[in-house]
Scaffold this motif. Structure first.
Motif, mmCIF file in Angstrom:
data_model
loop_
_atom_site.group_PDB
_atom_site.id
_atom_site.type_symbol
_atom_site.label_atom_id
_atom_site.label_comp_id
_atom_site.label_asym_id
_atom_site.label_seq_id
_atom_site.Cartn_x
_atom_site.Cartn_y
_atom_site.Cartn_z
ATOM 1 N N GLY A 42 17.321 26.610 -43.493
ATOM 2 C CA GLY A 42 18.714 27.492 -43.244
ATOM 3 C C GLY A 42 18.695 28.262 -42.043
ATOM 4 O O GLY A 42 19.464 29.025 -41.635
ATOM 5 N N LYS A 43 17.677 28.206 -41.124
ATOM 6 C CA LYS A 43 17.489 29.068 -39.993
ATOM 7 C C LYS A 43 17.636 28.029 -38.574
ATOM 8 O O LYS A 43 17.130 26.818 -38.721
ATOM 9 N N GLN A 44 17.878 28.730 -37.520
ATOM 10 C CA GLN A 44 17.642 27.942 -36.456
ATOM 11 C C GLN A 44 16.172 27.883 -35.953
ATOM 12 O O GLN A 44 15.262 28.705 -36.358
ATOM 13 N N ARG A 45 15.764 26.948 -35.016
ATOM 14 C CA ARG A 45 14.425 26.767 -34.659
ATOM 15 C C ARG A 45 14.340 27.876 -33.772
ATOM 16 O O ARG A 45 15.078 28.282 -32.859
ATOM 17 N N GLU A 46 12.990 28.685 -33.614
ATOM 18 C CA GLU A 46 12.877 29.572 -32.609
ATOM 19 C C GLU A 46 11.485 29.416 -32.110
ATOM 20 O O GLU A 46 10.586 28.784 -32.538
ATOM 21 N N LEU A 47 11.364 30.045 -31.073
ATOM 22 C CA LEU A 47 10.094 29.810 -29.991
ATOM 23 C C LEU A 47 9.396 31.030 -30.410
ATOM 24 O O LEU A 47 9.481 32.114 -30.533
ATOM 25 N N VAL A 48 8.089 30.734 -30.831
ATOM 26 C CA VAL A 48 6.979 31.687 -31.280
ATOM 27 C C VAL A 48 5.801 32.087 -30.502
ATOM 28 O O VAL A 48 5.295 33.090 -30.499
ATOM 29 N N ALA A 49 5.535 30.962 -29.534
ATOM 30 C CA ALA A 49 4.322 30.869 -28.724
ATOM 31 C C ALA A 49 4.483 30.236 -27.452
ATOM 32 O O ALA A 49 4.827 29.106 -27.517
ATOM 33 N N THR A 50 4.110 30.700 -26.334
ATOM 34 C CA THR A 50 4.148 29.866 -25.085
ATOM 35 C C THR A 50 2.793 30.000 -24.301
ATOM 36 O O THR A 50 2.259 31.022 -24.299
ATOM 37 N N ILE A 51 2.880 28.989 -23.512
ATOM 38 C CA ILE A 51 1.586 29.078 -22.670
ATOM 39 C C ILE A 51 1.873 28.343 -21.261
ATOM 40 O O ILE A 51 2.455 27.149 -21.505
ATOM 41 N N THR A 52 1.443 28.701 -20.251
ATOM 42 C CA THR A 52 1.912 28.270 -19.190
ATOM 43 C C THR A 52 0.747 27.232 -18.494
ATOM 44 O O THR A 52 -0.299 27.436 -19.049
ATOM 45 N N ARG A 53 1.007 26.690 -17.480
ATOM 46 C CA ARG A 53 -0.029 25.706 -16.755
ATOM 47 C C ARG A 53 -1.273 26.710 -16.338
ATOM 48 O O ARG A 53 -2.164 26.393 -16.271
ATOM 49 N N GLY A 54 -1.129 27.826 -16.056
ATOM 50 C CA GLY A 54 -2.097 28.677 -15.492
ATOM 51 C C GLY A 54 -2.757 29.576 -16.586
ATOM 52 O O GLY A 54 -3.807 30.203 -16.295
ATOM 53 N N GLY A 55 -2.272 29.252 -17.924
ATOM 54 C CA GLY A 55 -3.021 30.058 -19.101
ATOM 55 C C GLY A 55 -2.418 31.247 -19.527
ATOM 56 O O GLY A 55 -2.812 31.809 -20.455
ATOM 57 N N SER A 56 -1.449 31.656 -18.906
ATOM 58 C CA SER A 56 -0.803 32.950 -19.544
ATOM 59 C C SER A 56 -0.153 32.579 -20.678
ATOM 60 O O SER A 56 0.688 31.536 -20.855
ATOM 61 N N THR A 57 -0.163 33.569 -21.781
ATOM 62 C CA THR A 57 0.473 33.312 -22.950
ATOM 63 C C THR A 57 1.389 34.365 -23.345
ATOM 64 O O THR A 57 1.475 35.420 -22.594
ATOM 65 N N ASN A 58 2.554 33.872 -24.175
ATOM 66 C CA ASN A 58 3.382 35.180 -24.409
ATOM 67 C C ASN A 58 3.917 34.637 -26.067
ATOM 68 O O ASN A 58 3.780 33.523 -26.561
ATOM 69 N N TYR A 59 4.291 35.693 -26.761
ATOM 70 C CA TYR A 59 4.566 35.539 -28.295
ATOM 71 C C TYR A 59 5.759 36.269 -28.583
ATOM 72 O O TYR A 59 5.819 37.167 -28.051
ATOM 73 N N ALA A 60 6.337 35.808 -29.613
ATOM 74 C CA ALA A 60 7.442 36.221 -30.374
ATOM 75 C C ALA A 60 6.700 37.658 -30.855
ATOM 76 O O ALA A 60 5.680 37.659 -31.494
ATOM 77 N N ASP A 61 7.797 38.665 -31.065
ATOM 78 C CA ASP A 61 7.196 39.975 -31.585
ATOM 79 C C ASP A 61 6.788 39.688 -32.982
ATOM 80 O O ASP A 61 5.943 40.524 -33.590
ATOM 81 N N SER A 62 7.310 38.812 -33.793
ATOM 82 C CA SER A 62 7.133 38.721 -35.197
ATOM 83 C C SER A 62 5.702 38.083 -35.425
ATOM 84 O O SER A 62 5.196 38.137 -36.682
ATOM 85 N N VAL A 63 5.039 37.712 -34.346
ATOM 86 C CA VAL A 63 3.570 36.926 -34.327
ATOM 87 C C VAL A 63 2.544 37.362 -33.661
ATOM 88 O O VAL A 63 1.547 37.234 -33.876
#
Length: 114
Positions: A42-63
């Motif tokens: 019942g919810k939209q797809r959300e992005l939770v974690a990313t990684i770049t070619r250089g290895g940098s990471t980012n996360y949704a606040d919830s995780v």
């Protein structure tokens, strides 16, 4: 053509851990950033974690602080280590580029329940 196959989901109790895998064919890791998404009922797809070619990471606040994204280019595989799982983490998890430029895989179901 990139094909994505997610695996590693399952049923886990609150506080438990799972490690998801995304096996990619083709030039998946050639783009700037890739990541993990999830879609709960019942919810939209959300992005939770990313990684770049250089290895940098980012996360949704919830995780943030609970999930860790990593990649092994030699194995064409991306991972999502999920710790301290909560019922609200229940969803189908998908991998894709940022944005979701490739065809979506079937996803892997994660259910957190006692």
């Amino acid at each position: 053509q990139v094909q994505l196959v997610e695996s590693g989901g399952g049923l886990v109790q609150p506080g438990g851990s799972l490690k998801l895998s995304c096996l990619a064919s083709g030039s998946f890791f050639s783009i700037y950033a890739v990541g993990w998404y999830r879609q709960a009922p019942g919810k939209q797809r959300e992005l939770v974690a990313t990684i770049t070619r250089g290895g940098s990471t980012n996360y949704a606040d919830s995780v943030k602080g609970r999930f860790t994204i990593s990649a092994d280019n030699a194995k064409n595989t991306m991972y999502l280590q999920m710790n301290s799982l909560k019922p609200e983490d229940t969803a189908v998890y998908y991998c894709n580029g940022i944005p979701g430029v490739f065809s979506w895989g079937q996803g892997t179901q994660v259910t957190v329940s006692s």
